[in-house]
Design an enzyme around this catalytic site. Structure first.
Site, PDB file in Angstrom:
ATOM      1  CE  LYS A 116      65.524  28.747   0.217  1.00 32.59           C
ATOM      2  NZ  LYS A 116      64.256  29.132  -0.373  1.00 32.59           N
ATOM      3  CD  GLU A 200      67.728  29.972  11.303  1.00 30.59           C
ATOM      4  OE1 GLU A 200      67.939  31.057  10.716  1.00 30.59           O
ATOM      5  OE2 GLU A 200      66.688  29.338  11.126  1.00 30.59           O
ATOM      6  CE  LYS A 201      68.861  28.974  21.678  1.00 31.67           C
ATOM      7  NZ  LYS A 201      70.006  28.526  22.500  1.00 31.67           N
ATOM      8  CG  HIS A 208      55.433  26.239   8.352  1.00 28.92           C
ATOM      9  ND1 HIS A 208      56.541  25.994   7.587  1.00 28.92           N
ATOM     10  CD2 HIS A 208      54.616  26.976   7.577  1.00 28.92           C
ATOM     11  CE1 HIS A 208      56.385  26.562   6.404  1.00 28.92           C
ATOM     12  NE2 HIS A 208      55.224  27.159   6.372  1.00 28.92           N
ATOM     13  NE  ARG A 292      55.918  27.084  -4.072  1.00 24.77           N
ATOM     14  CZ  ARG A 292      56.838  26.883  -3.133  1.00 24.77           C
ATOM     15  NH1 ARG A 292      58.060  27.356  -3.280  1.00 24.77           N
ATOM     16  NH2 ARG A 292      56.532  26.218  -2.031  1.00 24.77           N
ATOM     17  CB  VAL A 295      50.470  23.092  -2.832  1.00 28.95           C
ATOM     18  CG1 VAL A 295      49.401  22.015  -2.692  1.00 28.95           C
ATOM     19  CG2 VAL A 295      51.596  22.620  -3.736  1.00 28.95           C
TER      20      VAL A 295
HETATM   21  C1  MV4 Z   1      64.163  25.529  11.739  1.00 33.15           C
HETATM   22  C2  MV4 Z   1      63.619  24.702  12.735  1.00 33.15           C
HETATM   23  C3  MV4 Z   1      63.941  24.981  14.038  1.00 33.15           C
HETATM   24  N1  MV4 Z   1      64.781  26.009  14.334  1.00 33.15           N
HETATM   25  N2  MV4 Z   1      64.963  26.549  12.071  1.00 33.15           N
HETATM   26  C4  MV4 Z   1      62.648  22.967   8.001  1.00 33.15           C
HETATM   27  C5  MV4 Z   1      62.735  23.275   6.534  1.00 33.15           C
HETATM   28  C6  MV4 Z   1      63.029  24.716   6.415  1.00 33.15           C
HETATM   29  N3  MV4 Z   1      61.973  25.355   5.679  1.00 33.15           N
HETATM   30  C7  MV4 Z   1      63.166  25.242   7.797  1.00 33.15           C
HETATM   31  N4  MV4 Z   1      62.935  24.158   8.697  1.00 33.15           N
HETATM   32  C8  MV4 Z   1      63.106  24.298  10.045  1.00 33.15           C
HETATM   33  N5  MV4 Z   1      63.886  25.332  10.437  1.00 33.15           N
HETATM   34  C9  MV4 Z   1      65.264  26.767  13.347  1.00 33.15           C
HETATM   35  N6  MV4 Z   1      66.080  27.777  13.660  1.00 33.15           N
HETATM   36  C10 MV4 Z   1      62.773  23.653  12.346  1.00 33.15           C
HETATM   37  C11 MV4 Z   1      62.535  23.444  11.001  1.00 33.15           C
HETATM   38  C12 MV4 Z   1      61.638  22.349  10.691  1.00 33.15           C
HETATM   39  C13 MV4 Z   1      60.370  22.588  10.147  1.00 33.15           C
HETATM   40  C14 MV4 Z   1      59.942  23.869   9.845  1.00 33.15           C
HETATM   41  C15 MV4 Z   1      58.698  24.087   9.309  1.00 33.15           C
HETATM   42  C16 MV4 Z   1      57.850  23.005   9.093  1.00 33.15           C
HETATM   43  C17 MV4 Z   1      58.255  21.728   9.378  1.00 33.15           C
HETATM   44  C18 MV4 Z   1      59.509  21.492   9.904  1.00 33.15           C
HETATM   45  C19 MV4 Z   1      59.913  20.201  10.218  1.00 33.15           C
HETATM   46  C20 MV4 Z   1      61.161  19.981  10.736  1.00 33.15           C
HETATM   47  C21 MV4 Z   1      62.030  21.055  10.971  1.00 33.15           C
END
Ligand code: MV4
Length: 450
Positions: A116, A200-201, A208, A292, A295
């Site tokens: 990542k 990261e911040k 999402h 990939r 789902v």
């Molecule tokens: C983050 C974030 C807030 N700030 N990065 C969760 C899993 C991974 N794919 C990245 N994730 C996150 N990264 C920063 N800088 C919050 C999450 C996160 C999240 C992201 C997407 C969908 C659901 C989530 C649930 C909790 C935290």
């Protein structure tokens, strides 16, 4: 074009791939563990090969047995589906070494995106916006402190080998950094055997939003707009929809163009998804790329009337994509995941025999499932037993249709997430499209009480 494709997967996605192969006149080979001997993917494929006992390590993750099955049956390509070996660069290489086309991106690209911190650095170099933070992995606590101070708290520590939330910690203030740094590193080491970390911040209330892309062997990449996957619980998506209620056309175009730019930079071949976090001010940041088919791909298929698996097979065979941008016109789609879990008891898995099964139908309703009345859900694999996808001309129409379809769905013998989805479709904030990744944290009490 390929003559015979081996599907290195099980469940609904194996069936989904077999269906498209049949439409394309391509022969299919199913592989199965002894727990899946009565599964539909075994019955619907032209041939089926048992590859081992129930534990995934000994069957669906058993590279030697899967390659042997492909060689015995004379398959010229392997579709990995999602999960299992879909993002395993080594498997993609082994396929190539045996003269079998891996239907997915190049092993080097899978490897970059699997790391990542490297994925982020690569996308930054491509000119894709990324969350402010370290440039690649952070070696020491002292370096971590320096970076955190520079970007400002709160920050997030993430495992390079992570994804899906493991080895991830929010740090509110400098005093907590040392402790959480050590915990996150230990967790990453235990989970992935790799404790490389990056910083990261921390974004507070993001959504999402992910972009579906498709690239070919000639450097063309097209995108198929976005999916909003903010409704999640413990990093498990529950609902996905397109278009995202949070985007206007201008923002949609900018995210789509960023995704295409990133994918072109690595000469991305096949289907892929660029994941972004969208903040409350309309800023978007790349976080990860999934190499990939996902789902939730049917959401995109329904708004564009476009078979993504067919396109994946075509580009794997060397057929070019159009290299354009696609935006939905008056089309809305939503998918809910129906898992054999009890939503009112912490989503506890509920494997066992489905005693009665009736799936909904009608206009704009699609059900992707491998389940049937009498099917026994084995306890060894994930608990998703069906995806319900509906499409209509408005978001309101989609939610209305989804509620109707959910109420029509009968599954008896096991607990499912259907009752949760019925409540969600009536939640005023969800109906307004007013949600972010913290939705279930905030409204979980009312949605998840028995
Ligand atoms: C983050 C974030 C807030 N700030 N990065 C969760 C899993 C991974 N794919 C990245 N994730 C996150 N990264 C920063 N800088 C919050 C999450 C996160 C999240 C992201 C997407 C969908 C659901 C989530 C649930 C909790 C935290």
């Amino acid at each position: 074009m390929f003559k015979k494709i081996l599907i290195a997967n099980r469940g609904e996605i194996a069936l989904r791939i077999i269906r498209t192969c049949k439409e394309m006149g391509i022969k299919t080979v199913a592989v199965y563990s002894t727990a899946d001997k009565d599964a539909l993917h075994v019955r619907f494929a032209d041939e089926a090969v048992c590859i081992g006992p129930p534990p995934p390590q000994e069957s669906y993750l058993n590279i030697a047995n899967i390659i042997a099955a492909a060689e015995i049956t004379g398959a010229d390509a392997i579709h990995p589906g999602y999960g299992f070996l879909a993002e395993n660069a080594h498997f993609a290489e082994v396929c190539a070494d045996h003269g079998i086309k891996f239907i997915g991106p190049q092993p080097e690209v899978i490897r970059i995106m699997g790391d990542k911190a490297l994925a982020k650095r690569t996308m930054k170099a491509a000119g894709v916006p990324v969350v402010p933070g370290s440039d690649g992995p952070v070696e020491t606590l002292e370096e971590a402190k320096k970076i955190a101070k520079a970007i400002g708290y709160p920050v997030m520590i993430k495992a390079s080998a992570g994804g899906g939330g493991k080895g991830m910690r929010i740090v509110e203030k400098e005093e907590d950094l040392e402790h959480l740094w050590n915990i996150a590193k230990k967790e990453a080491k235990a989970a992935f055997g790799n404790d490389a970390m990056y910083i990261e911040k921390f974004l507070k209330n993001p959504r999402h939003v992910e972009i579906q892309i498709m690239g070919d062997q000639y450097g063309h990449v097209s995108h198929l707009s976005e999916r909003d996957c903010s409704i999640q619980r413990r990093h498990q998506k529950l609902v996905e929809e397109s278009p995202s209620p949070a985007l206007n056309q201008e923002l949609r175009e900018r995210i789509g163009e960023a995704a295409v730019k990133g994918a072109k930079y690595v000469n991305y071949e096949s289907a892929g998804t660029m994941e972004f976090l969208l903040d409350e001010d309309g800023n978007f940041y790349f976080i990860e790329m999934n190499t990939r088919i996902q789902v939730e791909h049917p959401v995109t298929e329904e708004i564009f009337f476009y078979d993504l698996i067919k396109e994946q097979i075509k580009v794997a065979a060397g057929i070019p994509v159009s290299g354009r941008f696609y935006y939905p016109k008056e089309r809305y789609a939503m998918e809910v995941r129906i898992n054999a879990e009890d939503p009112f008891n912490d989503f506890m898995p509920s494997p066992g025999k489905i005693t009665s099964f009736h799936k909904p139908g009608g206009h704009g309703v699609r059900v992707d499932t491998h389940a049937y009345a009498g099917y026994v859900i084995p306890p060894y694999y994930d608990s998703m037993i069906a995806k319900l996808i509906v499409s209509d001309f408005s978001r309101k129409g989609v939610i209305n249709k989804m509620l109707r379809a959910l109420e029509e769905f009968v599954i008896e013998g096991v607990k499912t997430t259907i009752p949760f989805h019925i409540r969600l479709m009536q939640h005023p904030e969800f109906v307004k499209g007013n949600y972010n990744i913290r939705f279930l944290e905030i409204y979980g009490d009312e949605l998840l009480k028995p």
